[in-house]
Design an enzyme around this catalytic site. Structure first.
Site, short mmCIF file in Angstrom:
data_model
loop_
_atom_site.label_atom_id
_atom_site.label_comp_id
_atom_site.label_asym_id
_atom_site.label_seq_id
_atom_site.Cartn_x
_atom_site.Cartn_y
_atom_site.Cartn_z
N MET A 31 -12.53 -7.17 -6.88
CA MET A 31 -12.62 -7.35 -5.42
C MET A 31 -12.63 -5.98 -4.73
O MET A 31 -12.28 -5.87 -3.56
CB MET A 31 -11.46 -8.21 -4.92
CG MET A 31 -11.50 -9.61 -5.54
SD MET A 31 -10.69 -10.87 -4.56
CE MET A 31 -9.03 -10.27 -4.55
N ALA A 33 -11.62 -2.00 -3.79
CA ALA A 33 -10.40 -1.20 -3.64
C ALA A 33 -10.02 -0.66 -5.03
O ALA A 33 -8.90 -0.82 -5.51
CB ALA A 33 -9.26 -2.01 -3.02
N LEU A 34 -11.00 -0.05 -5.64
CA LEU A 34 -10.88 0.31 -7.06
C LEU A 34 -9.87 1.44 -7.29
O LEU A 34 -9.68 2.30 -6.43
CB LEU A 34 -12.25 0.72 -7.61
CG LEU A 34 -13.35 -0.34 -7.49
CD1 LEU A 34 -14.65 0.20 -8.09
CD2 LEU A 34 -12.97 -1.66 -8.16
N HIS A 38 -9.08 -0.24 -12.76
CA HIS A 38 -10.43 -0.81 -12.86
C HIS A 38 -11.31 0.08 -13.75
O HIS A 38 -12.12 -0.41 -14.53
CB HIS A 38 -11.07 -0.91 -11.47
CG HIS A 38 -10.40 -1.90 -10.57
ND1 HIS A 38 -9.64 -1.52 -9.49
CD2 HIS A 38 -10.39 -3.25 -10.58
CE1 HIS A 38 -9.20 -2.61 -8.88
NE2 HIS A 38 -9.63 -3.66 -9.51
N GLY A 150 -8.10 -7.67 -16.85
CA GLY A 150 -6.89 -6.89 -17.12
C GLY A 150 -5.69 -7.76 -17.48
O GLY A 150 -5.52 -8.85 -16.96
N LYS A 152 -2.82 -7.20 -16.58
CA LYS A 152 -1.89 -7.25 -15.45
C LYS A 152 -1.87 -8.62 -14.79
O LYS A 152 -0.84 -9.11 -14.37
CB LYS A 152 -2.27 -6.20 -14.41
CG LYS A 152 -1.38 -6.33 -13.21
CD LYS A 152 -1.54 -5.22 -12.24
CE LYS A 152 -0.78 -5.59 -11.00
NZ LYS A 152 -1.42 -6.71 -10.30
N LEU A 187 -0.86 -0.32 -11.97
CA LEU A 187 -1.81 0.03 -10.90
C LEU A 187 -2.40 -1.24 -10.32
O LEU A 187 -2.74 -2.17 -11.03
CB LEU A 187 -2.91 0.93 -11.44
CG LEU A 187 -2.47 2.27 -12.04
CD1 LEU A 187 -3.69 3.17 -12.26
CD2 LEU A 187 -1.45 2.98 -11.16
N SER A 188 -2.51 -1.26 -8.98
CA SER A 188 -3.02 -2.44 -8.29
C SER A 188 -3.54 -2.02 -6.92
O SER A 188 -3.03 -1.07 -6.33
CB SER A 188 -1.88 -3.45 -8.15
OG SER A 188 -2.01 -4.19 -6.97
O1 PAF Z 1 -8.61 -10.08 -10.21
C1 PAF Z 1 -9.41 -10.04 -9.26
O2 PAF Z 1 -9.70 -8.97 -8.73
C2 PAF Z 1 -10.03 -11.34 -8.77
O3 PAF Z 1 -9.13 -12.39 -8.85
C3 PAF Z 1 -11.35 -11.67 -9.45
C4 PAF Z 1 -11.16 -11.96 -10.94
C5 PAF Z 1 -12.34 -10.54 -9.27
C6 PAF Z 1 -11.95 -12.94 -8.83
O4 PAF Z 1 -12.21 -12.76 -7.47
#
Ligand code: PAF
Length: 285
Positions: A31, A33-34, A38, A150, A152, A187-188
């Site tokens: 989604m 906001a890397l 990621h 991940g 996480k 990390l998130s």
């Molecule tokens: O983990 C995430 O970032 C989201 O839940 C995903 C898997 C991209 C689905 O929108």
């Protein structure tokens, strides 16, 4: 140079050649906001596939709290720069009408049994239905050989594996270990909203799970869950759950006997940010 696509038609033209060369395609849904976590997914994907596709789509159907959706960080320019540093092949950034065309039904009929009733599911009703819906839609569009997610989001990937099994999808799920900062904080994208002192404090979750791991064969399950919950509370968190579950079916366990694979899962609020994390306590499968 990462190639960026907003439309699946254009991405598919590119991937057609890749498929023609019998190359393996791995897919990393995100989604945005890397962060380094990621990038770790991309790096691991590059080891097992010839080409890697990442998607960035902030999926509205998985947010049960509209406020959370509005606050979700959107950092596309920075994200593009970041994926280029690891040589990502393709970045797919669809708009909402491509994922959910207004005139088409993309509802997913799938009974998630107890999987979406526990832990995250109990606190975020409908969340996993939305996650499954979007991941299934993205898999249909991108059609990769391997899906990379991940560790996480332990419950999330467990549910996606359940979906893959139930729908007999011809896809392999590859899970990548959680990337942590030097203090142990997972990390998130949500961590970006913590203050510097909040980030330091947030690592208490990791330390608490480590302590529980060291005592898992010595103390009872409910004692350890209460210990974890209270330790976080005392440290200034508002914990939602500290649950020790059987990692193979997400069911709560009351004793380690009869379980080969135990995982501790935690969700707690700090500075109005909801943090989740997990740790494998033992895996004797
Ligand atoms: O983990 C995430 O970032 C989201 O839940 C995903 C898997 C991209 C689905 O929108």
């Amino acid at each position: 140079m990462t190639k960026i696509f907003n439309s699946i038609v254009d991405l598919e033209i590119e991937l057609k050649e890749v498929r023609g060369n019998c190359e393996i395609i791995a897919f990393v849904p995100t989604m945005g906001a890397l962060h380094q976590g990621h990038l770790q997914l991309v790096k691991e994907a590059q080891k097992i596939a010839d080409k890697v596709v990442m998607s960035i789509f902030v999926n509205p159907t998985q947010f049960n709290d509209k406020n959370d959706l509005d606050k979700y960080p959107k950092t596309l320019d920075a994200d593009i720069k970041l994926v280029q540093t690891v040589g990502l092949d393709y970045l797919y950034v669809p708009d909402e009408t491509e994922i959910y065309p207004p005139e088409k039904i993309v509802e997913l009929e799938l009974n998630l049994l107890h999987y979406d009733q526990v832990m995250e599911g109990a606190f975020r009703p409908g969340h996993f239905k939305g996650v499954c819906q979007v991941v299934k839609r993205l898999l249909d569009l991108v059609d990769p050989h391997i899906l990379v997610m991940g560790q996480k989001d332990f419950q999330q990937y467990s549910i996606i594996q359940f979906m893959i099994d139930q729908l007999l999808l011809p896809i392999r799920l590859h899970v990548v270990n959680t990337k942590r900062d030097s203090r142990g904080l997972a990390l998130s994208s949500r961590n970006m909203r913590l203050s510097e002192s909040g980030r330091i404090k947030a690592a208490t979750i990791f330390r608490t799970m480590k302590t529980i791991k060291s005592k898992i064969k010595l103390e009872g399950i409910s004692f350890l869950e209460s210990y974890g919950f209270n330790r976080l509370k005392r440290a200034g968190f508002e914990p939602e759950y500290v649950s020790i579950v059987d990692g193979s079916d997400l069911k709560n366990i009351t004793s380690i006997h009869g379980t080969k694979y135990a995982v501790i899962c935690v969700a707690a609020w700090l500075e109005k940010v909801r943090l989740i994390d997990n740790m494998v306590l033992f895996d004797e499968r």
